[in-house]
Design an enzyme around this catalytic site. Structure first.
Site, mmCIF file in Angstrom:
data_model
loop_
_atom_site.group_PDB
_atom_site.id
_atom_site.type_symbol
_atom_site.label_atom_id
_atom_site.label_comp_id
_atom_site.label_asym_id
_atom_site.label_seq_id
_atom_site.Cartn_x
_atom_site.Cartn_y
_atom_site.Cartn_z
ATOM 1 N N THR A 181 -3.711 -7.844 5.359
ATOM 2 C CA THR A 181 -2.936 -9.032 5.914
ATOM 3 C C THR A 181 -3.404 -9.301 7.247
ATOM 4 O O THR A 181 -3.648 -8.393 7.901
ATOM 5 C CB THR A 181 -1.252 -8.917 5.912
ATOM 6 O OG1 THR A 181 -1.042 -8.794 4.478
ATOM 7 C CG2 THR A 181 -0.596 -10.056 6.517
ATOM 8 N N ARG A 209 6.283 -13.230 -6.867
ATOM 9 C CA ARG A 209 6.922 -12.291 -5.834
ATOM 10 C C ARG A 209 6.371 -13.010 -4.354
ATOM 11 O O ARG A 209 5.456 -13.659 -4.137
ATOM 12 C CB ARG A 209 6.133 -11.091 -6.008
ATOM 13 C CG ARG A 209 6.259 -10.023 -4.799
ATOM 14 C CD ARG A 209 5.390 -9.764 -3.692
ATOM 15 N NE ARG A 209 5.850 -8.972 -2.627
ATOM 16 C CZ ARG A 209 5.029 -8.762 -1.503
ATOM 17 N NH1 ARG A 209 4.174 -9.499 -1.382
ATOM 18 N NH2 ARG A 209 5.138 -7.597 -0.838
ATOM 19 N N VAL A 210 7.353 -12.909 -3.547
ATOM 20 C CA VAL A 210 7.259 -13.513 -2.224
ATOM 21 C C VAL A 210 7.471 -12.137 -1.051
ATOM 22 O O VAL A 210 8.477 -11.433 -1.417
ATOM 23 C CB VAL A 210 8.481 -14.497 -1.813
ATOM 24 C CG1 VAL A 210 8.193 -15.009 -0.212
ATOM 25 C CG2 VAL A 210 8.127 -15.713 -2.653
ATOM 26 N N GLY A 211 6.583 -11.882 -0.350
ATOM 27 C CA GLY A 211 6.733 -10.791 0.814
ATOM 28 C C GLY A 211 7.320 -11.274 1.818
ATOM 29 O O GLY A 211 8.080 -12.052 2.013
ATOM 30 N N ASP A 212 7.196 -10.359 2.926
ATOM 31 C CA ASP A 212 7.800 -10.572 4.306
ATOM 32 C C ASP A 212 7.138 -11.620 5.101
ATOM 33 O O ASP A 212 7.584 -12.271 5.941
ATOM 34 C CB ASP A 212 7.717 -9.264 5.120
ATOM 35 C CG ASP A 212 6.401 -9.113 5.319
ATOM 36 O OD1 ASP A 212 5.453 -8.808 4.246
ATOM 37 O OD2 ASP A 212 5.980 -8.523 6.466
ATOM 38 N N THR A 232 2.631 -6.213 9.119
ATOM 39 C CA THR A 232 1.747 -6.010 7.911
ATOM 40 C C THR A 232 2.283 -4.589 7.369
ATOM 41 O O THR A 232 2.221 -3.740 8.054
ATOM 42 C CB THR A 232 0.253 -5.850 8.166
ATOM 43 O OG1 THR A 232 -0.573 -5.453 7.225
ATOM 44 C CG2 THR A 232 -0.100 -5.065 9.444
ATOM 45 N N GLY A 233 2.100 -4.806 6.117
ATOM 46 C CA GLY A 233 2.740 -3.552 5.076
ATOM 47 C C GLY A 233 3.318 -3.734 3.926
ATOM 48 O O GLY A 233 3.216 -4.829 3.681
ATOM 49 N N GLY A 235 5.827 -5.482 2.125
ATOM 50 C CA GLY A 235 6.573 -6.519 2.407
ATOM 51 C C GLY A 235 8.044 -6.383 2.355
ATOM 52 O O GLY A 235 8.899 -6.631 2.802
HETATM 53 N N1 ASP Z 1 3.068 -7.585 4.056
HETATM 54 C C1 ASP Z 1 2.287 -8.293 3.063
HETATM 55 C C2 ASP Z 1 3.256 -8.419 1.941
HETATM 56 O O1 ASP Z 1 3.994 -7.611 1.644
HETATM 57 C C3 ASP Z 1 1.156 -7.328 2.632
HETATM 58 C C4 ASP Z 1 0.238 -6.734 3.697
HETATM 59 O O2 ASP Z 1 0.840 -6.617 4.748
HETATM 60 O O3 ASP Z 1 -0.646 -5.807 3.412
HETATM 61 O O4 ASP Z 1 2.871 -9.302 1.221
#
Ligand code: ASP
Length: 310
Positions: A181, A209-212, A232-233, A235
């Site tokens: 990300t 699916r919706v992330g952060d 990033t990580g 979510g």
């Molecule tokens: N945070 C992002 C998500 O969960 C993924 C990522 O940062 O790699 O959609």
């Protein structure tokens, strides 16, 4: 209260005590089994180009928002990152992208589930500037046309590398170790802050699916009185902890430094079954890059110093 912690690594910017400053990330995670010296070198080059593009805006007197958008454009167009072209694929093989742009004045726009916008951050910006709303799910062709954002065929976003990652995730179990990300935070000459984040989500995520990333306060947040932050990580953990807003409120109400705030928030993320990284730029003082994952692609440019890690 954190019960599980992972060691937090951090980088503090130099030469950015006040005035213009740009900090970017290209994802936290692990190197992944397909990492090669050539790909790492390419990622480094792309990060440098993103810093150059964003910082040129700040130097020319443009707003923090212009700067973060310029930096994000470069990384969305670069297939090494999980955003725009090269986005991670859902379990049904689709690039379903999310983005958010927030200014330190509290104005924010975000999109989730876009499939044809060349630079998803442009759609987020259009929501912010051209609608009375904050978050759009799966904007249709009509909206995209009205907003004047550039579009591409769905196939443009899907790279061989990402197809391979999806096959491997489906064969061997989810590939949570490699992300990519992208995000940027900036402070302009007027002292305003902005944050932008763009992603394809997580390889093999369920459709819908919706992330952060597109959720203000979770993966992206800016407040001129506290910080601009981009995450990033994993979510889900960033949503559970409302991570980027937590960073801001630790600064505001607990009087923590940007570094302590980012580090304690990462502990909370670990306690909520996640890991990753944060870039944080305070209203005054040096910027911070912090992560509890194996590595993080990142960099910064201040008036006197620049740094890139890939
Ligand atoms: N945070 C992002 C998500 O969960 C993924 C990522 O940062 O790699 O959609």
């Amino acid at each position: 209260m954190a019960t599980t912690t992972l060691p937090v690594k951090s980088i503090v910017t130099k030469g950015g005590e006040d005035g213009i400053l740009l900090v970017i990330h290209g994802g936290a995670g692990g190197r992944g089994r397909h990492s090669t010296p050539e790909r790492v070198a390419q990622t480094r080059k792309d990060l440098e180009r993103a810093l150059e593009a964003g910082y040129a805006q700040l130097e020319a007197g443009a707003s923090a928002e212009e700067a973060v958008v310029a930096a994000v454009h470069v990384m969305e167009d670069a297939p090494e990152f999980n955003a725009g072209r090269g986005a991670a694929l859902t379990s049904d093989g689709i690039a379903q992208m999310d983005a958010c742009l927030m200014g330190g004045d509290g104005e924010v726009g975000a999109v989730t589930g876009v499939r044809t916008v060349k630079n998803p951050i442009d759609a987020a910006r259009a929501v912010k500037e051209q609608t009375k709303h904050v978050l759009f799910a799966e904007p249709q062709d009509k909206e995209l046309e009205d907003w004047g954002v550039e579009t591409r065929e769905e196939s443009y976003f899907i790279t061989e590398q990402r197809k391979q990652s999806l096959l491997e995730a489906q064969r061997d179990g989810d590939e949570w170790e490699k992300h990519g990300t992208i995000g940027a935070v900036a402070r302009d000459a007027q002292g305003h802050l902005a944050a932008a984040t763009s992603t394809g989500g997580i390889t093999n995520q369920m459709h819908g699916r919706v992330g952060d990333t597109p959720l203000p306060g979770c993966g992206t947040y800016a407040n001129d009185e506290t910080v601009a932050a981009s995450g990033t990580g994993i979510g889900e953990a960033y949503i559970r902890t409302v991570a980027c807003h937590q960073v801001s409120e630790r600064v505001r109400f607990a009087g923590q430094s940007a570094l302590d705030s980012a580090s304690d928030t990462l502990d909370d993320i670990a306690a909520h079954r996640g890991y990753g990284g944060l870039i944080v730029l305070p209203a005054k003082g040096e910027g911070v890059i912090a992560y509890n994952s194996e590595m993080m692609n990142c960099g910064y440019q201040s008036p006197t110093d620049s740094y890139v890690q890939a």
